[in-house]
Design a protein around this motif. Structure first.
Motif, mmCIF file in Angstrom:
data_model
loop_
_atom_site.group_PDB
_atom_site.id
_atom_site.type_symbol
_atom_site.label_atom_id
_atom_site.label_comp_id
_atom_site.label_asym_id
_atom_site.label_seq_id
_atom_site.Cartn_x
_atom_site.Cartn_y
_atom_site.Cartn_z
ATOM 1 N N SER A 92 31.537 43.879 49.947
ATOM 2 C CA SER A 92 32.303 44.931 50.432
ATOM 3 C C SER A 92 32.820 44.596 51.813
ATOM 4 C CB SER A 92 31.891 46.123 50.290
ATOM 5 O OG SER A 92 30.880 46.290 51.342
ATOM 6 N N PRO A 93 33.824 45.267 52.265
ATOM 7 C CA PRO A 93 34.273 45.036 53.766
ATOM 8 C C PRO A 93 33.231 45.605 54.728
ATOM 9 C CG PRO A 93 35.988 46.119 52.480
ATOM 10 C CD PRO A 93 35.097 46.104 51.525
ATOM 11 N N ALA A 94 32.420 46.456 54.305
ATOM 12 C CA ALA A 94 31.408 47.012 55.153
ATOM 13 C C ALA A 94 30.249 45.972 55.394
ATOM 14 C CB ALA A 94 30.769 48.157 54.339
ATOM 15 N N GLU A 143 29.623 46.551 43.034
ATOM 16 C CA GLU A 143 29.633 47.033 44.394
ATOM 17 C C GLU A 143 30.348 46.685 45.346
ATOM 18 O OE1 GLU A 143 25.294 46.184 45.144
ATOM 19 O OE2 GLU A 143 24.383 47.310 43.463
ATOM 20 N N GLY A 144 30.736 45.396 45.204
ATOM 21 C CA GLY A 144 31.689 44.737 46.217
ATOM 22 C C GLY A 144 32.986 45.184 46.255
ATOM 23 N N THR A 145 33.382 45.330 44.710
ATOM 24 C CA THR A 145 34.842 45.672 44.555
ATOM 25 C C THR A 145 34.918 47.267 44.751
ATOM 26 O OG1 THR A 145 35.139 44.346 42.507
ATOM 27 C CG2 THR A 145 36.596 46.022 42.748
ATOM 28 N N ARG A 146 34.080 48.044 44.274
ATOM 29 C CA ARG A 146 33.959 49.529 44.983
ATOM 30 C C ARG A 146 34.052 49.850 46.133
ATOM 31 N NH1 ARG A 146 29.267 52.680 42.261
ATOM 32 N NH2 ARG A 146 28.309 51.293 43.642
ATOM 33 N N GLY A 147 33.669 48.749 47.151
ATOM 34 C CA GLY A 147 33.745 48.956 48.811
ATOM 35 C C GLY A 147 34.972 48.778 49.092
ATOM 36 N N GLU A 148 35.878 48.355 48.439
ATOM 37 C CA GLU A 148 37.096 48.024 49.198
ATOM 38 C C GLU A 148 38.020 49.424 49.142
ATOM 39 O OE1 GLU A 148 38.539 45.374 50.445
ATOM 40 O OE2 GLU A 148 37.454 43.748 49.347
#
Length: 339
Positions: A92-94, A143-148
């Motif tokens: 994710s961006p975070a 998890e990574g996609t949702r973080g966008e």
């Protein structure tokens, strides 16, 4: 080991023989990700830190650990300023922000097909749509996609999840999918979304990756020819687990085999025809070890079942490109077998 090749599946295997699926094993994204870690170790020396498993396969993680890779659960565990490789599943961006705060030297091994889903999620969220991400809640890729766009993305896994969504039927929505899902199961969920929502858009093309599609299609062809189907892959490999489910849905007895030590000989009654494939993160050495063990048990005749040819190659990051070999990794683990 005697081996025969069948272009159209017309060739048959004698009872007690083995039908070996093609394509199987490494996809382009996995090959690239493993090559990135190997090349980073070669260029920068050990240790190279890797956030999460670079790909979901215990053998690959073990081998890279022996060579100096250090796998961690969080970027916060990486010493400040150190090299940190992000896994093929994307982050994710975070996580990117946290890595910058720690001044980590990041090498991003995210599969380009996963990166495409991230870009689509950002675009749909900017358009003011609720993004319905079809996938498994606890998978790293999700998890990574949702973080966008965490405020705009809702994960759905089943048709029942679609029915339970607290959204008006005319709400502006978009859907995306995890790249490693079962094609048929995902199609049913997407159909449920289209039945319910009147203002819905989807991705440009299918999000399920070409390799997952090809391997599932190969298993569909394999299952009717086999009494038992063995899929080589780790238990946390989503695409490998889906392949087992596809075979079982077609009525075949099917099992996931992380390595030859997990082979249960009770599955192999005399005269049974055995189908074999492997997930997109499973190295060919594990398939070969399984075939050798089956030969010892009397299953020596192997017929190769040809499927969709694959010639996809993803380039290495420029900073790791090898001037002699070009942009394709030529390292031991990342090398794919010659079919």
């Amino acid at each position: 080991m005697e081996s025969h090749r069948s272009q159209d599946g017309s060739a048959t295997t004698a009872p007690g023989g083995v039908v070996l699926a093609e394509p199987r094993g490494f996809c382009a994204g996995v090959r690239r990700a493993i090559g990135i870690v190997e090349r980073a170790l070669e260029v920068h020396g050990a240790p190279v830190y890797v956030r999460k498993e670079i790909v979901h396969n215990h053998y690959i993680v073990s081998e890279l650990t022996k060579r100096g890779a250090r796998f961690v659960d969080s970027e916060e565990e990486v010493p400040e300023g150190a090299i940190c490789v992000f896994s093929a599943h994307g982050v994710s961006p975070a996580v990117h922000d946290a890595a910058r705060r720690r001044e980590l030297d990041v090498i991003d091994a995210t599969c380009p097909l996963v990166a495409k889903v991230h870009q689509e999620a950002v675009r749909f969220a900017r358009d003011g749509r609720t993004v319905l991400l079809v996938g498994h809640e606890d998978h790293e890729e999700v998890e990574g996609t949702r973080g966008e766009a965490p405020d705009a993305i809702v994960v759905v896994e089943t048709e029942e999840d679609v029915a339970r969504l607290d959204l008006a039927d005319d709400a502006p929505v978009a859907y995306l999918t995890q790249t490693t899902l079962s094609i048929d199961e995902t199609a049913r969920v997407v159909e449920a979304l289209h039945r319910r929502f009147t203002n819905i858009v989807g991705p440009n093309g299918d999000d399920i990756c070409y390799a997952s599609q090809n391997r599932q299609n190969a298993v569909k062809e394999l299952a009717p020819l086999s009494d038992v189907v063995l899929v080589v892959g780790s238990a946390n490999s989503s695409n490998s687990v889906r392949m087992v489910e596809v075979a079982r849905d077609l009525g075949a007895e099917a099992y996931l085999v992380p390595d030859v030590d997990h082979l249960d000989e009770s599955w192999l009654s005399p005269g049974k025809t055995i189908g074999i494939s492997s997930g997109a993160s499973a190295p060919e050495i594990l398939v070969r070890q399984l075939l050798d063990r089956l030969k010892e048990l009397g299953h020596s005749e192997v017929t190769v079942r040809q499927g969709e040819p694959e010639d996809v190659v993803f380039s290495m990051p420029g900073r790791l490109a090898d001037a002699e070999y070009g942009r394709i990794p030529r390292t031991e683990l990342a090398e794919e077998r010659q079919a």
